[in-house]
Design a protein around this motif. Structure first.
Motif, mmCIF file in Angstrom:
data_model
loop_
_atom_site.group_PDB
_atom_site.id
_atom_site.type_symbol
_atom_site.label_atom_id
_atom_site.label_comp_id
_atom_site.label_asym_id
_atom_site.label_seq_id
_atom_site.Cartn_x
_atom_site.Cartn_y
_atom_site.Cartn_z
ATOM 1 N N SER A 134 2.126 -5.612 -0.422
ATOM 2 C CA SER A 134 2.240 -4.155 -0.296
ATOM 3 C C SER A 134 1.164 -3.451 -1.106
ATOM 4 C CB SER A 134 3.625 -3.682 -0.752
ATOM 5 O OG SER A 134 4.619 -4.190 0.099
ATOM 6 N N ALA A 135 0.967 -3.897 -2.334
ATOM 7 C CA ALA A 135 -0.051 -3.276 -3.197
ATOM 8 C C ALA A 135 -1.445 -3.451 -2.614
ATOM 9 C CB ALA A 135 0.013 -3.878 -4.598
ATOM 10 N N SER A 136 -1.740 -4.634 -2.147
ATOM 11 C CA SER A 136 -3.053 -4.904 -1.577
ATOM 12 C C SER A 136 -3.317 -3.986 -0.393
ATOM 13 C CB SER A 136 -3.128 -6.370 -1.140
ATOM 14 O OG SER A 136 -4.336 -6.623 -0.481
ATOM 15 N N ARG A 137 -2.358 -3.859 0.483
ATOM 16 C CA ARG A 137 -2.494 -3.012 1.665
ATOM 17 C C ARG A 137 -2.652 -1.541 1.269
ATOM 18 N NH1 ARG A 137 1.396 -0.294 3.815
ATOM 19 N NH2 ARG A 137 3.044 -1.602 2.956
ATOM 20 N N LEU A 138 -1.786 -1.069 0.381
ATOM 21 C CA LEU A 138 -1.822 0.341 -0.021
ATOM 22 C C LEU A 138 -3.078 0.681 -0.819
ATOM 23 C CD1 LEU A 138 1.950 0.799 -0.907
ATOM 24 C CD2 LEU A 138 0.707 1.931 0.959
ATOM 25 N N PHE A 139 -3.494 -0.198 -1.718
ATOM 26 C CA PHE A 139 -4.713 0.057 -2.493
ATOM 27 C C PHE A 139 -5.930 0.128 -1.574
ATOM 28 C CE2 PHE A 139 -2.739 -2.083 -6.458
ATOM 29 C CZ PHE A 139 -2.253 -0.875 -6.923
ATOM 30 N N ARG A 140 -6.029 -0.791 -0.611
ATOM 31 C CA ARG A 140 -7.169 -0.769 0.308
ATOM 32 C C ARG A 140 -7.146 0.465 1.191
ATOM 33 N NH1 ARG A 140 -7.050 -6.629 2.938
ATOM 34 N NH2 ARG A 140 -4.889 -6.520 2.289
ATOM 35 N N GLU A 141 -5.955 0.901 1.543
ATOM 36 C CA GLU A 141 -5.820 2.065 2.418
ATOM 37 C C GLU A 141 -6.120 3.372 1.701
ATOM 38 O OE1 GLU A 141 -2.230 4.214 4.905
ATOM 39 O OE2 GLU A 141 -2.132 2.056 4.557
ATOM 40 N N ARG A 142 -5.643 3.492 0.431
ATOM 41 C CA ARG A 142 -5.710 4.801 -0.230
ATOM 42 C C ARG A 142 -6.351 4.787 -1.610
ATOM 43 N NH1 ARG A 142 -0.001 5.669 0.875
ATOM 44 N NH2 ARG A 142 0.143 6.533 -1.188
ATOM 45 N N GLY A 143 -6.688 3.637 -2.138
ATOM 46 C CA GLY A 143 -7.299 3.571 -3.460
ATOM 47 C C GLY A 143 -6.269 3.368 -4.551
ATOM 48 N N PHE A 144 -6.730 3.022 -5.728
ATOM 49 C CA PHE A 144 -5.841 2.723 -6.851
ATOM 50 C C PHE A 144 -5.083 3.952 -7.341
ATOM 51 C CE2 PHE A 144 -9.262 -0.540 -7.678
ATOM 52 C CZ PHE A 144 -8.521 -1.616 -7.226
ATOM 53 N N ASN A 145 -5.769 5.064 -7.453
ATOM 54 C CA ASN A 145 -5.170 6.243 -8.071
ATOM 55 C C ASN A 145 -4.201 7.000 -7.178
ATOM 56 O OD1 ASN A 145 -6.512 5.810 -10.508
ATOM 57 N ND2 ASN A 145 -8.341 6.831 -9.749
ATOM 58 N N ASP A 146 -4.281 6.806 -5.874
ATOM 59 C CA ASP A 146 -3.409 7.531 -4.949
ATOM 60 C C ASP A 146 -2.160 6.745 -4.561
ATOM 61 O OD1 ASP A 146 -5.057 9.706 -4.997
ATOM 62 O OD2 ASP A 146 -6.094 9.218 -3.135
ATOM 63 N N VAL A 147 -1.916 5.653 -5.256
ATOM 64 C CA VAL A 147 -0.743 4.834 -4.974
ATOM 65 C C VAL A 147 -0.012 4.582 -6.293
ATOM 66 C CG1 VAL A 147 0.076 2.609 -4.104
ATOM 67 C CG2 VAL A 147 -1.911 3.693 -3.047
ATOM 68 N N GLY A 148 1.274 4.885 -6.311
ATOM 69 C CA GLY A 148 2.072 4.670 -7.521
ATOM 70 C C GLY A 148 2.915 3.415 -7.432
ATOM 71 N N VAL A 149 3.384 2.974 -8.573
ATOM 72 C CA VAL A 149 4.229 1.785 -8.651
ATOM 73 C C VAL A 149 5.497 1.968 -7.819
ATOM 74 C CG1 VAL A 149 5.649 0.378 -10.211
ATOM 75 C CG2 VAL A 149 3.316 1.009 -10.867
ATOM 76 N N ALA A 150 6.112 3.143 -7.896
ATOM 77 C CA ALA A 150 7.346 3.383 -7.141
ATOM 78 C C ALA A 150 7.110 3.208 -5.644
ATOM 79 C CB ALA A 150 7.880 4.784 -7.430
ATOM 80 N N GLU A 151 5.982 3.696 -5.161
ATOM 81 C CA GLU A 151 5.659 3.572 -3.734
ATOM 82 C C GLU A 151 5.427 2.109 -3.341
ATOM 83 O OE1 GLU A 151 2.548 5.478 -0.510
ATOM 84 O OE2 GLU A 151 2.247 5.875 -2.637
ATOM 85 N N ILE A 152 4.743 1.371 -4.192
ATOM 86 C CA ILE A 152 4.505 -0.050 -3.930
ATOM 87 C C ILE A 152 5.831 -0.795 -3.865
ATOM 88 C CG2 ILE A 152 3.565 -2.190 -4.912
ATOM 89 C CD1 ILE A 152 1.296 -0.356 -6.117
ATOM 90 N N MET A 153 6.700 -0.503 -4.802
ATOM 91 C CA MET A 153 7.987 -1.198 -4.834
ATOM 92 C C MET A 153 8.838 -0.831 -3.624
ATOM 93 S SD MET A 153 7.552 -3.174 -7.281
ATOM 94 C CE MET A 153 9.190 -3.895 -7.487
#
Length: 188
Positions: free
Chosen positions: A18-37
């Motif tokens: 999930s983190a890999s997908r979200l980070f690649r899609e939106r970058g590190f700063n636009d994704v929070g831990v709560a969203e990843i979880m």
């Protein structure tokens, strides 16, 4: 309630994916831990049972994304096919599933030394894989050529993504011309 080791490993894998997908899609700063979880199907509180920090997760997710991309490249028979797939509108339009090097290029410059080292390790592995597909007998010449190929590929993909919605025709031109120039310059 105690969770089995297999379930812990399954949860960790889900978090990384999930983190890999979200980070690649939106970058590190636009994704929070709560969203990843949430995307992992787990509670926010479960995060710290797997990772000490978001930065630790980001580094591992980056390494995993690079490993995934490299596995695909190694299955490809020739460098021309790698270039064609990389510099395609399909790849351009799917950053969440694509190359972490290009997707995270802008973000990584603002990260600390450890993240940049992880990123550099990924770049080195991609360059090494390109070298493995080249035929030059001279190792230094093969290495220089691989760097030029990968730098052109990632730069062109990053630029094409940057203008895909604002100037779609330019985006396609960038991809097409980068493919053509790589093939012409390097006899691919």
């Amino acid at each position: 309630m105690r969770v089995s080791k297999a379930k812990v490993a399954e949860h960790r894998t889900a978090i990384l994916e999930s983190a890999s997908r979200l980070f690649r899609e939106r970058g590190f700063n636009d994704v929070g831990v709560a969203e990843i979880m949430q995307a992992s199907g787990l509670t926010h509180g479960a995060f710290y049972g797997h990772f000490r920090s978001k930065a630790e997760l980001a580094g591992e997710a980056c390494r995993e994304a690079c490993a995934e991309g490299l596995a695909g490249w190694k299955k490809t028979g020739d460098i021309g096919t790698i270039i064609d797939r990389y510099l395609s509108t399909t790849h351009r339009d799917a950053p969440a599933k694509g190359c972490a090097i290009s997707a995270l290029a802008a973000d990584i410059a603002r990260e600390g030394p450890q993240m940049q080292q992880d990123y550099a390790g990924g770049i080195r592995r991609f360059i090494g894989t390109i070298e493995d597909h080249l035929k030059e007998a001279d190792a230094e010449a093969r290495h220089r050529k691989a760097i030029a190929i990968f730098a052109t590929m990632t730069g062109a993909l990053t630029m094409a993504r940057g203008v895909a919605e604002g100037d779609p025709a330019l985006s396609v031109e960038i991809l097409e011309n980068a493919r053509a120039q790589l093939r012409a310059c390097f006899g691919i």
